[in-house]
Scaffold this motif. Structure first.
Motif, PDB file in Angstrom:
ATOM      1  N   TRP A 268       0.799  -1.265  -0.053  1.00 25.82           N
ATOM      2  CA  TRP A 268       0.358  -0.189  -0.131  1.00 25.82           C
ATOM      3  C   TRP A 268       1.048   1.058  -0.297  1.00 25.82           C
ATOM      4  O   TRP A 268       1.433   1.102   1.085  1.00 25.82           O
ATOM      5  N   ASP A 269       0.743   2.485  -1.054  1.00 19.42           N
ATOM      6  CA  ASP A 269       1.105   3.307  -0.999  1.00 19.42           C
ATOM      7  C   ASP A 269       0.762   4.302  -0.255  1.00 19.42           C
ATOM      8  O   ASP A 269       2.033   5.769  -0.554  1.00 19.42           O
TER       9      ASP A 269
ATOM     10  N   HIS B  80      -6.392   2.659  -3.403  1.00 16.58           N
ATOM     11  CA  HIS B  80      -5.874   1.208  -3.081  1.00 16.58           C
ATOM     12  C   HIS B  80      -7.176   0.444  -2.855  1.00 16.58           C
ATOM     13  O   HIS B  80      -7.700   0.439  -1.868  1.00 16.58           O
TER      14      HIS B  80
ATOM     15  N   SER C 126      -2.712   5.404  -0.811  1.00 20.52           N
ATOM     16  CA  SER C 126      -3.862   6.268  -2.202  1.00 20.52           C
ATOM     17  C   SER C 126      -5.261   5.586  -0.802  1.00 20.52           C
ATOM     18  O   SER C 126      -5.418   4.471  -0.876  1.00 20.52           O
TER      19      SER C 126
END
Length: 265
Positions: free
Chosen positions: A108-109, A114, A111
């Motif tokens: 997970w970045d 996501h 966002s």
């Protein structure tokens, strides 16, 4: 009391804070033990929070699986039927948690749209009675798209250079819609959450560039100053509208208007 309790291992705090911040941004009442007051009985405070929570997120990692406290908190959530398991670092889960589907946030970045974090938001929304939680996350992410951020930045720079009054949140939303239509940019579903997402992206952009905070140019119609989130993120103030916030607002606004924004026009 907070609706959502986050269980995690201290070594994973930096990773967990991203999830905690997202939930705060989406106005979901959330708690994790980084907020325990000085001199408060640690175990008593945790038990008080988890017993009254409506959802328990457990953040699995190798360290968490090895933690007596995380297992205990996860067990409470499981027994109450309110457990929301997420994996933040690859690890092998122990029974009975290995039989439960866990959202994979290892990649997970941050966002809000996501796919895996959307699963978490959907489950949380059902548990705490905020059915639009996942939708609001998608809308917030939509406001953070590059084209949208470029549009709101251009609007704010133009307002700064003109010396005009700050936008209200509603005016900023309407101006952004109009600018998107003029640019023939399809923005899809869009509301205040999208605008907040765009302003968050602008704030981060200004921090990276060491610029004055352009998002000070969007204010509440009622108070004439930015909303609570602005103060909590940019000045570590509660957002109660006290005299200190008024002084900080005036200083931020003056800095934005005095800055050289020529590179943007």
């Amino acid at each position: 009391m907070s609706d959502i309790f986050i269980s995690y291992k201290r070594e994973d705090k930096a990773r967990v804070e991203a999830l905690y911040t997202l939930l705060l941004d989406l106005d979901a009442p959330v708690w994790f033990d980084a907020g325990i007051e000085v001199a408060m009985e640690w175990e008593a405070r945790i038990l008080e929070q988890i017993e009254k929570a409506r959802a328990v997120i457990v953040c699995w990692s190798f360290a968490a699986v090895s933690s007596h406290w995380v297992i205990r908190e996860a067990t409470i959530g499981l027994e109450r039927g309110i457990l929301v398991p997420v994996t933040i670092h690859p690890c092998a889960l122990i029974p009975p948690f290995d039989a439960l589907q866990s959202a994979d946030l290892t990649q997970w970045d941050g966002s809000p749209d996501h796919p895996e974090v959307q699963k978490v938001l959907l489950r949380l929304g059902l548990l705490i009675g905020k059915k639009n939680l996942a939708r609001n996350g998608r809308l917030r992410a939509g406001g953070q798209k590059e084209a949208m951020v470029d549009l709101i930045r251009a609007l704010l720079v133009e307002r700064a250079l003109s010396g005009g009054d700050p936008f209200t949140y509603k005016e900023a939303e309407e101006a952004l819609r109009a600018a998107a239509a003029e640019e023939e940019l399809h923005i899809g579903e869009f509301d205040q959450h999208s605008l907040w997402g765009a302003l968050d992206a602008i704030a981060e952009q200004c921090r990276r560039r060491r610029e004055p905070p352009l998002d000070v140019l969007v204010v509440s119609k009622d108070t004439g100053r930015p909303g609570r989130g602005y103060w909590q993120k940019h000045a570590f103030l509660p957002g109660d509208g006290d005299d200190l916030e008024k002084l900080v607002f005036e200083r931020h606004l003056a800095a934005v208007r005095a800055s050289n924004w020529s590179q943007d026009v």
